[in-house]
Design an enzyme around this catalytic site. Structure first.
Site, PDB file in Angstrom:
ATOM      1  CG  ASP A   1       3.818   0.770   0.500  1.00  0.00           C
ATOM      2  OD1 ASP A   1       3.062   0.406  -0.412  1.00  0.00           O
ATOM      3  OD2 ASP A   1       3.409   0.993   1.655  1.00  0.00           O
TER       4      ASP A   1
ATOM      5  CG  ASP B   1       1.098  -2.065   1.278  1.00  0.00           C
ATOM      6  OD1 ASP B   1       1.495  -1.348   2.213  1.00  0.00           O
ATOM      7  OD2 ASP B   1       0.846  -1.623   0.140  1.00  0.00           O
TER       8      ASP B   1
ATOM      9  CG  ASP C   1       3.598  -0.378   5.083  1.00  0.00           C
ATOM     10  OD1 ASP C   1       4.600   0.079   5.681  1.00  0.00           O
ATOM     11  OD2 ASP C   1       2.738   0.339   4.545  1.00  0.00           O
TER      12      ASP C   1
HETATM   13  P1  8DG Z   1       0.752   2.622  -3.162  1.00  0.00           P
HETATM   14  O1  8DG Z   1       1.474   1.987  -2.021  1.00  0.00           O
HETATM   15  O2  8DG Z   1       1.020   1.961  -4.452  1.00  0.00           O
HETATM   16  O3  8DG Z   1       0.967   4.091  -3.216  1.00  0.00           O
HETATM   17  O4  8DG Z   1      -0.816   2.455  -2.934  1.00  0.00           O
HETATM   18  P2  8DG Z   1      -1.529   1.645  -1.790  1.00  0.00           P
HETATM   19  O5  8DG Z   1      -0.879   0.318  -1.578  1.00  0.00           O
HETATM   20  O6  8DG Z   1      -2.974   1.651  -2.080  1.00  0.00           O
HETATM   21  O7  8DG Z   1      -1.320   2.590  -0.535  1.00  0.00           O
HETATM   22  P3  8DG Z   1      -0.726   2.287   0.911  1.00  0.00           P
HETATM   23  O8  8DG Z   1      -0.412   3.631   1.484  1.00  0.00           O
HETATM   24  O9  8DG Z   1       0.377   1.312   0.875  1.00  0.00           O
HETATM   25  O10 8DG Z   1      -1.948   1.718   1.718  1.00  0.00           O
HETATM   26  C1  8DG Z   1      -2.493   0.449   1.467  1.00  0.00           C
HETATM   27  C2  8DG Z   1      -3.671   0.226   2.352  1.00  0.00           C
HETATM   28  O11 8DG Z   1      -3.242   0.069   3.673  1.00  0.00           O
HETATM   29  C3  8DG Z   1      -4.645   1.392   2.331  1.00  0.00           C
HETATM   30  O12 8DG Z   1      -5.902   0.946   1.931  1.00  0.00           O
HETATM   31  C4  8DG Z   1      -4.777   1.845   3.714  1.00  0.00           C
HETATM   32  C5  8DG Z   1      -4.128   0.751   4.498  1.00  0.00           C
HETATM   33  N1  8DG Z   1      -3.432   1.284   5.652  1.00  0.00           N
HETATM   34  C6  8DG Z   1      -2.318   2.062   5.757  1.00  0.00           C
HETATM   35  N2  8DG Z   1      -2.052   2.333   7.043  1.00  0.00           N
HETATM   36  C7  8DG Z   1      -2.999   1.694   7.738  1.00  0.00           C
HETATM   37  C8  8DG Z   1      -3.283   1.567   9.082  1.00  0.00           C
HETATM   38  O13 8DG Z   1      -2.586   2.103   9.923  1.00  0.00           O
HETATM   39  N3  8DG Z   1      -4.367   0.801   9.403  1.00  0.00           N
HETATM   40  C9  8DG Z   1      -5.146   0.179   8.463  1.00  0.00           C
HETATM   41  N4  8DG Z   1      -6.195  -0.550   8.822  1.00  0.00           N
HETATM   42  N5  8DG Z   1      -4.894   0.297   7.191  1.00  0.00           N
HETATM   43  C10 8DG Z   1      -3.860   1.035   6.835  1.00  0.00           C
HETATM   44  O14 8DG Z   1      -1.675   2.463   4.817  1.00  0.00           O
HETATM   45 MN    MN Z   2       1.085   0.218  -0.844  1.00  0.00          MN
HETATM   46 MN    MN Z   3       1.615   0.731   2.683  1.00  0.00          MN
END
Ligand code: 8DG
Ligand code: MN
Ligand code: MN
Length: 390
Positions: free
Chosen positions: A205, A207, A314
C-alpha cells in the site's frame, strides 16, 4: 575469506531490533524467508508468541554483514531460539527445511494465505472461514452473503491489491494526495511513511501522514480530503475514522494499547495507468478470476485490461505537536515498532505510542518534535528509516 570459525563474534549484536541497524537488503534472504513463513503460519494458527519469536530471529539474521554458512557463525547472537536454530541448521545442511516446506504446502497455510490476502479479512475471519470449509476465493463466492463493505471491496479488487505497488505508483498517488490536501487546507504538509519511507522498492500500500504547522487547523481535515477525492472519482473505497484521542483535564489519556486514535482513512485509490506510472512493464494480471461472474456489481468492478489499477492507500492526520510520534509510529517496520515499545516499557519504564511518550517513573509526558529527539529520550542511538527494516 571465511573467517567465521572464531570463538566469539567479531561484533556484538544488540537484542532489541530498535538498537540495531537493519537494512532492506541483506545476506540471508533464504533463511529469513523461511523463518518469516513460520512466523506467518504461527499467526494463522493464533500463536502470537511463537510468531514474534520467529520474526525476531529473522531480524537478527538481517543485520549480519555476511551470509551464514554454518551454525558456528551464529554463536553469541541474541533471539535465536531452539526452534529457529533447528530450522536454520536444516537449511544450511539440506538446502531446505522440511518443516517450512510442509507448512508451505499445507492446506491451512495455503487457504489462510489466500483468505487473509483479501483486504478487510484478518486472521480471525479467515480462520472461521477455514473451519467452515472455505479454501479459496471461489469457495467464498459460492458460499455467498455476509461480506462487509470492506471485504467486498477486497474481493472486487483482489488481483490489483495483491500486485505490488511500485515506487512510481506511490509517487503518483503522492501527487494526487498532495493536490487534494493543498486544495482543502493550504499550508498542510504531507509526508510519505511506511515501507516506502524505509526505502522499499515496492509496497502492499502507500502510507501518508498529514499535518498542519498551526495546531488545530488539521481538525476535521480528513472528510474534506476524502470528498475532494471522491468528487474527482479517484476513490474506489474509503473508510474514515474520526480522531478518538481523548483529551482529559490532565492532558491526553495514557496510551494503553497499540492502536492509535488519529483521524484516518483506509482507502482504495483508482489510479490511472499513465506511461510515467507504468514505465515499460505494463503487465496486467491476465486472468482476473475474482471479478468473473454475473452479479450486479459487475459494472463497477474491474475488468481487465483496463486503464487504471486499484491501490491501497492509508491516510493519517496528526496534530502538529504529535507529528514526530506519528511519523515514528507509521514508518515501521511492524517489528521495529513493536521492539521500540517493548524497549520503552521494559528497559525505560515508559509507554510509547504514535501520540506521546509517557514516563511512568516521572509520571509525565515527554515532548519531542523530531524522531531524533524521541530516540534520545528513549536512550537509543538514532536509527534512520532506511535502517528500520527489521
Ligand atoms: P508494506 O505496506 O510495503 O507492506 O509495508 P509497510 O508500509 O511497512 O506496512 P504497513 O502495513 O503499511 O504499515 C506501516 C506502518 O503503519 C507499520 O509500522 C505499522 C503502522 N500501522 C498500521 N496500522 C496502524 C495503526 O492502526 N496504528 C499505528 N500507530 N500504526 C499503524 O499499519
Ligand atoms: Mn505500507
Ligand atoms: Mn499501511
Amino acid at each position: 575469506d571465511l573467517q567465521s570459525n572464531t570463538d566469539s563474534p567479531t561484533f556484538a549484536i544488540e537484542s532489541y531490533a530498535c538498537q540495531r541497524r537493519t537494512p532492506l537488503k541483506h545476506h540471508n534472504a533464504s533463511l529469513t524467508e523461511a523463518l518469516e513463513l513460520l512466523a506467518q503460519n504461527a499467526e494463522f494458527t493464533d500463536n502470537e508468541g511463537r510468531s514474534v519469536a520467529f520474526r525476531r530471529a529473522a531480524a537478527v539474521l538481517k543485520t549480519l554483514p555476511r551470509a551464514v554458512r554454518r551454525l558456528d557463525d551464529l554463536k553469541g547472537l541474541p533471539c535465536l531460539g531452539e526452534h529457529s536454530l533447528r530450522v536454520i541448521k536444516e537449511i544450511l545442511e539440506d538446502g531446505v527445511s522440511s518443516e517450512v516446506e510442509s507448512t508451505r504446502q499445507s492446506e491451512q497455510y495455503k487457504a489462510m494465505k489466500v483468505l487473509t490476502g483479501i483486504f478487510g479479512v484478518g486472521t480471525k475471519t479467515a480462520e472461521r472461514w477455514f473451519r467452515e470449509g472455505i479454501r479459496s476465493l471461489a469457495d467464498l463466492k459460492t458460499r455467498g452473503g455476509r461480506l462487509n463493505r470492506e471485504q467486498q471491496a477486497g474481493l472486487d479488487y483482489y488481483d490489483d491489491l495483491n500486485r505490488p505497488v511500485s515506487k512510481a505508483e506511490a509517487h503518483a498517488i503522492g501527487q494526487i494526495v498532495g493536490e487534494a490536501v493543498r486544495a482543502v487546507l493550504p499550508g498542510a504538509e504531507i509526508t510519505l511513511t511506511g515501507g516506502f519511507r524505509r526505502g522499499k522498492e515496492v509496497g502492499h500500500d502507500v502510507d501518508f501522514l498529514i499535518t498542519h504547522p498551526e495546531e488545530g487547523k488539521e481538525e476535521g481535515l480528513m472528510p474534506k480530503i476524502v470528498s475532494w477525492l471522491e468528487t474527482k472519482g479517484l476513490l474506489l473505497y474509503q473508510k474514515t475514522t474520526r480522531n478518538s484521542y481523548l483529551e482529559s483535564k490532565d492532558g491526553p489519556v495514557r496510551p494503553s494499547h497499540n492502536m492509535d486514535r488519529f483521524e484516518r482513512c483506509f482507502s482504495i485509490f483508482k489510479l490511472k495507468r499513465t506511461p510515467e506510472v507504468c514505465g515499460t512493464s505494463n503487465q496486467s494480471a491476465g486472468q482476473n478470476d475474482v471479478t468473473e461472474g454475473s452479479d450486479v456489481r459487475q459494472q463497477e468492478v474491474q475488468s481487465e485490461p483496463s486503464d487504471w489499477r486499484a491501490v491501497r492507500v492509508d491516510l493519517v492526520v496528526s496534530p502538529y505537536s504529535q507529528f514526530a510520534f506519528a511519523l515514528l509510529g507509521w514508518t515501521g517496520s511492524k517489528l521495529f515498532e513493536r521492539e521500540l515499545r517493548r524497549w520503552a516499557g521494559q528497559e525505560k519504564s515508559m509507554s510509547l505510542s504514535s501520540h506521546v511518550l509517557y514516563d511512568r517513573a516521572q509520571n509525565r509526558y515527554l515532548r519531542a518534535s523530531s524522531e531524533e529527539e524521541i530516540f534520545a529520550l528513549l536512550g537509543l542511538e538514532y536509527i534512520p528509516p532506511s535502517q528500520r527494516n527489521a
